[in-house]
Write an enzyme that holds these catalytic residues in place. Structure first.
Site, PDB file in Angstrom:
ATOM      1  N   GLU A  95       0.828  -1.210   0.000  1.00 42.52           N
ATOM      2  CA  GLU A  95       0.000   0.000   0.000  1.00 42.52           C
ATOM      3  C   GLU A  95       0.860   1.256   0.000  1.00 42.52           C
ATOM      4  O   GLU A  95       1.968   1.266   0.527  1.00 42.52           O
ATOM      5  CB  GLU A  95      -0.856   0.048   1.268  1.00 42.52           C
ATOM      6  CG  GLU A  95      -1.897  -1.024   1.321  1.00 42.52           C
ATOM      7  CD  GLU A  95      -2.684  -0.994   2.621  1.00 42.52           C
ATOM      8  OE1 GLU A  95      -3.330  -2.000   2.911  1.00 42.52           O
ATOM      9  OE2 GLU A  95      -2.640   0.019   3.338  1.00 42.52           O
ATOM     10  N   CYS A 108       3.192   8.333   1.564  1.00 45.42           N
ATOM     11  CA  CYS A 108       3.625   7.364   2.577  1.00 45.42           C
ATOM     12  C   CYS A 108       3.855   6.038   1.855  1.00 45.42           C
ATOM     13  O   CYS A 108       2.920   5.475   1.278  1.00 45.42           O
ATOM     14  CB  CYS A 108       2.543   7.237   3.657  1.00 45.42           C
ATOM     15  SG  CYS A 108       2.950   5.986   4.882  1.00 45.42           S
ATOM     16  N   CYS A 115       5.592  -7.612   7.339  1.00 47.23           N
ATOM     17  CA  CYS A 115       6.621  -7.009   8.189  1.00 47.23           C
ATOM     18  C   CYS A 115       7.054  -8.022   9.250  1.00 47.23           C
ATOM     19  O   CYS A 115       6.205  -8.661   9.888  1.00 47.23           O
ATOM     20  CB  CYS A 115       6.071  -5.753   8.856  1.00 47.23           C
ATOM     21  SG  CYS A 115       7.302  -4.960   9.914  1.00 47.23           S
ATOM     22  N   CYS A 119       4.509  -5.727  15.342  1.00 51.68           N
ATOM     23  CA  CYS A 119       3.902  -4.927  16.423  1.00 51.68           C
ATOM     24  C   CYS A 119       2.468  -5.427  16.623  1.00 51.68           C
ATOM     25  O   CYS A 119       1.743  -5.637  15.644  1.00 51.68           O
ATOM     26  CB  CYS A 119       3.908  -3.448  16.063  1.00 51.68           C
ATOM     27  SG  CYS A 119       5.559  -2.834  15.736  1.00 51.68           S
ATOM     28  N   CYS A 122      -0.686  -3.922  14.818  1.00 51.99           N
ATOM     29  CA  CYS A 122      -0.556  -3.538  13.413  1.00 51.99           C
ATOM     30  C   CYS A 122      -1.014  -4.647  12.466  1.00 51.99           C
ATOM     31  O   CYS A 122      -0.553  -5.792  12.577  1.00 51.99           O
ATOM     32  CB  CYS A 122       0.909  -3.198  13.152  1.00 51.99           C
ATOM     33  SG  CYS A 122       1.267  -2.914  11.421  1.00 51.99           S
ATOM     34  N   GLY A 162       6.088  -2.425   6.512  1.00 47.25           N
ATOM     35  CA  GLY A 162       7.472  -2.899   6.580  1.00 47.25           C
ATOM     36  C   GLY A 162       8.359  -2.085   7.499  1.00 47.25           C
ATOM     37  O   GLY A 162       8.036  -0.959   7.876  1.00 47.25           O
ATOM     38  N   GLU A 163       9.480  -2.698   7.848  1.00 44.95           N
ATOM     39  CA  GLU A 163      10.541  -2.013   8.608  1.00 44.95           C
ATOM     40  C   GLU A 163      11.653  -1.766   7.584  1.00 44.95           C
ATOM     41  O   GLU A 163      12.425  -2.668   7.242  1.00 44.95           O
ATOM     42  CB  GLU A 163      11.002  -2.922   9.760  1.00 44.95           C
ATOM     43  CG  GLU A 163      12.330  -2.576  10.389  1.00 44.95           C
ATOM     44  CD  GLU A 163      12.432  -1.153  10.929  1.00 44.95           C
ATOM     45  OE1 GLU A 163      11.736  -0.821  11.897  1.00 44.95           O
ATOM     46  OE2 GLU A 163      13.239  -0.371  10.367  1.00 44.95           O
ATOM     47  N   SER A 217       9.657   4.840  16.094  1.00 45.22           N
ATOM     48  CA  SER A 217       8.372   4.438  16.683  1.00 45.22           C
ATOM     49  C   SER A 217       8.630   3.862  18.066  1.00 45.22           C
ATOM     50  O   SER A 217       8.973   2.687  18.211  1.00 45.22           O
ATOM     51  CB  SER A 217       7.697   3.390  15.780  1.00 45.22           C
ATOM     52  OG  SER A 217       7.372   3.984  14.555  1.00 45.22           O
ATOM     53  N   LEU A 218       8.471   4.686  19.068  1.00 44.23           N
ATOM     54  CA  LEU A 218       8.814   4.291  20.432  1.00 44.23           C
ATOM     55  C   LEU A 218       7.623   3.614  21.125  1.00 44.23           C
ATOM     56  O   LEU A 218       7.752   2.564  21.718  1.00 44.23           O
ATOM     57  CB  LEU A 218       9.281   5.506  21.227  1.00 44.23           C
ATOM     58  CG  LEU A 218      10.139   5.190  22.433  1.00 44.23           C
ATOM     59  CD1 LEU A 218      11.492   4.632  22.007  1.00 44.23           C
ATOM     60  CD2 LEU A 218      10.335   6.412  23.310  1.00 44.23           C
ATOM     61  N   HIS A 219       6.473   4.264  21.068  1.00 39.09           N
ATOM     62  CA  HIS A 219       5.205   3.728  21.580  1.00 39.09           C
ATOM     63  C   HIS A 219       5.161   3.505  23.089  1.00 39.09           C
ATOM     64  O   HIS A 219       4.122   3.089  23.606  1.00 39.09           O
ATOM     65  CB  HIS A 219       4.825   2.396  20.902  1.00 39.09           C
ATOM     66  CG  HIS A 219       4.777   2.452  19.416  1.00 39.09           C
ATOM     67  ND1 HIS A 219       4.255   3.511  18.714  1.00 39.09           N
ATOM     68  CD2 HIS A 219       5.199   1.559  18.480  1.00 39.09           C
ATOM     69  CE1 HIS A 219       4.354   3.268  17.416  1.00 39.09           C
ATOM     70  NE2 HIS A 219       4.924   2.101  17.241  1.00 39.09           N
ATOM     71  N   ASN A 293      -5.676   3.796  15.381  1.00 36.76           N
ATOM     72  CA  ASN A 293      -6.775   3.486  14.469  1.00 36.76           C
ATOM     73  C   ASN A 293      -7.094   2.017  14.625  1.00 36.76           C
ATOM     74  O   ASN A 293      -6.261   1.179  14.271  1.00 36.76           O
ATOM     75  CB  ASN A 293      -6.328   3.725  13.019  1.00 36.76           C
ATOM     76  CG  ASN A 293      -6.878   5.013  12.476  1.00 36.76           C
ATOM     77  OD1 ASN A 293      -8.035   5.351  12.696  1.00 36.76           O
ATOM     78  ND2 ASN A 293      -6.035   5.734  11.765  1.00 36.76           N
ATOM     79  N   CYS A 335      -2.437   1.574   8.621  1.00 42.74           N
ATOM     80  CA  CYS A 335      -1.421   0.942   7.785  1.00 42.74           C
ATOM     81  C   CYS A 335      -1.720  -0.530   7.543  1.00 42.74           C
ATOM     82  O   CYS A 335      -1.964  -1.282   8.468  1.00 42.74           O
ATOM     83  CB  CYS A 335      -0.094   1.125   8.523  1.00 42.74           C
ATOM     84  SG  CYS A 335       1.160  -0.081   8.234  1.00 42.74           S
TER      85      CYS A 335
END
Ligand code: SF4
Length: 348
Positions: A95, A108, A115, A119, A122, A162-163, A217-219, A293, A335
């Site tokens: 995407e 984006c 991935c 996470c 996700c 993806g990373e 991306s710490l979160h 989301n 995502c």
């Protein structure tokens, strides 16, 4: 994945010149072909009007160009955001999102099919990694986004599926082509590379010695909370991540951003807000809050008042904090959701 066919967008001038020689074509055709791609943003040999039909056909036969097509388009009527699902040449899909604003268009882009980080909130990581994207495929994502926008896009964020730092060699080729005068001539400052905190990759990105923007991306402000969000396999300790990000900042001269997805009851308490603010201050990082989301995972988005209080508590520490503007293509905004839906359909 090995493939005999090459991606035209990632073929060097020298390789293209050699191919043209083999075909008995004059050398100046290489410049023409590259102008069509990198200046006129043409997305297939059919559009290269000053080339003979025979040469256009040979290009189509010997190269992937395009290697993908738009399989699905989800548009948000309200804000103009469009999400595209691109079908790749091997039946996989990724995407990209086209995000217009008053004076600029941001894309984006994805870097992998699926991935490996996984996470827990996700959709993209739910089934692991399928394969890395080739540089040529990522460059075609850029061209597809420009075609959708009707113009060359201004900013790129590698925050899709993806990373990217786990597909570093291909990503580095893409970054080079995007910023090179022989490529798309973009400023590195207009390109953001996002990472879930893959420490070796942050080091490699620093070695490129360019001013790309880094988003981590710490979160979570502490490792115990982060463990609930990101599985062990590719999760690094926060100290190591921020040490690598600091080194990146010092090398590139660019402050980095801490991305923080707000998850109800997991990382949205006032104490966590304060800890996050202090961490960001210590590392001179900016914070970007992203209210979750919902994607069908067990996680929930915090209530609006909780989000507002969290943001206030972070700001009270003196840290620079923004909240991601709520935009996106309706129900499939998060995502990886278009791809996840397409994968589910494949199973039936
Ligand atoms: S949030 Fe990013 S790093 Fe984490 S699983 Fe999804 S795509 Fe991978």
């Amino acid at each position: 994945m090995t493939t005999a066919k090459k991606f035209l967008t990632e073929t060097s001038s020298d390789d293209l010149a050699a191919w043209l020689r083999d075909k008995g074509e004059p050398a100046f055709r290489a410049k023409q072909i590259r102008e069509w791609i990198f200046q006129k943003l043409v997305f297939s040999p059919d559009g290269m009007k000053n080339l003979p039909a025979k040469l256009r056909q040979a290009l189509a036969e010997d190269f992937f160009f395009p290697s993908c097509s738009v399989a699905e388009r989800a548009a948000s009527g309200r804000d103009g955001v469009v999400k595209l699902r691109l079908a790749l040449h091997d039946g996989e899909s990724v995407e990209l999102v086209v995000i217009p604003a008053q004076d600029r268009v941001t894309l984006c882009l994805s870097t992998q099919v699926g991935c490996p980080v996984g996470c827990r909130f996700c959709a993209s990581g739910a089934n692991g990694l399928v394969r890395n994207l080739h540089a040529g495929e990522m460059l075609e994502e850029f061209l597809a986004g420009c075609a959708e926008a009707g113009r060359k896009c201004d900013n790129i964020v590698f925050m899709g599926i993806g990373e990217g730092l786990l597909n570093f060699d291909e990503l580095a080729k893409v970054l080079d082509t995007l910023t090179s005068p022989e490529g798309f001539s973009m400023s590195p400052r207009r390109i953001t590379v996002s990472t879930s905190g893959y420490v070796p990759g942050i080091g490699k990105l620093a070695q490129l010695g360019k001013e790309f923007t880094l988003a981590v991306s710490l979160h979570a402000p502490d490792d115990a909370t982060r463990e609930k969000i990101i599985p062990d396999k590719l999760r690094y300790p926060i100290d190591e991540i921020l040490e690598a990000a600091d080194a990146y900042r010092d090398r590139s001269g660019r402050l980095y951003t801490l991305e923080y997805t707000l998850l109800a009851g997991i990382n949205d308490s006032p104490e966590q807000a304060e800890a996050l603010g202090r961490l960001a201050l210590r590392h001179r990082a900016k914070i970007n809050l992203i209210p979750y989301n919902e994607t069908g995972s067990a996680f929930r988005r915090p209530r609006r008042d909780v989000i507002e209080e969290f943001e206030k508590a972070v700001a009270a520490t003196g840290a620079a904090v923004t909240r991601r503007v709520e935009r996106g293509a309706k129900s499939t905004a998060a995502c990886g959701q278009l791809r996840a839906r397409a994968e589910r359909k494949k199973e039936f």
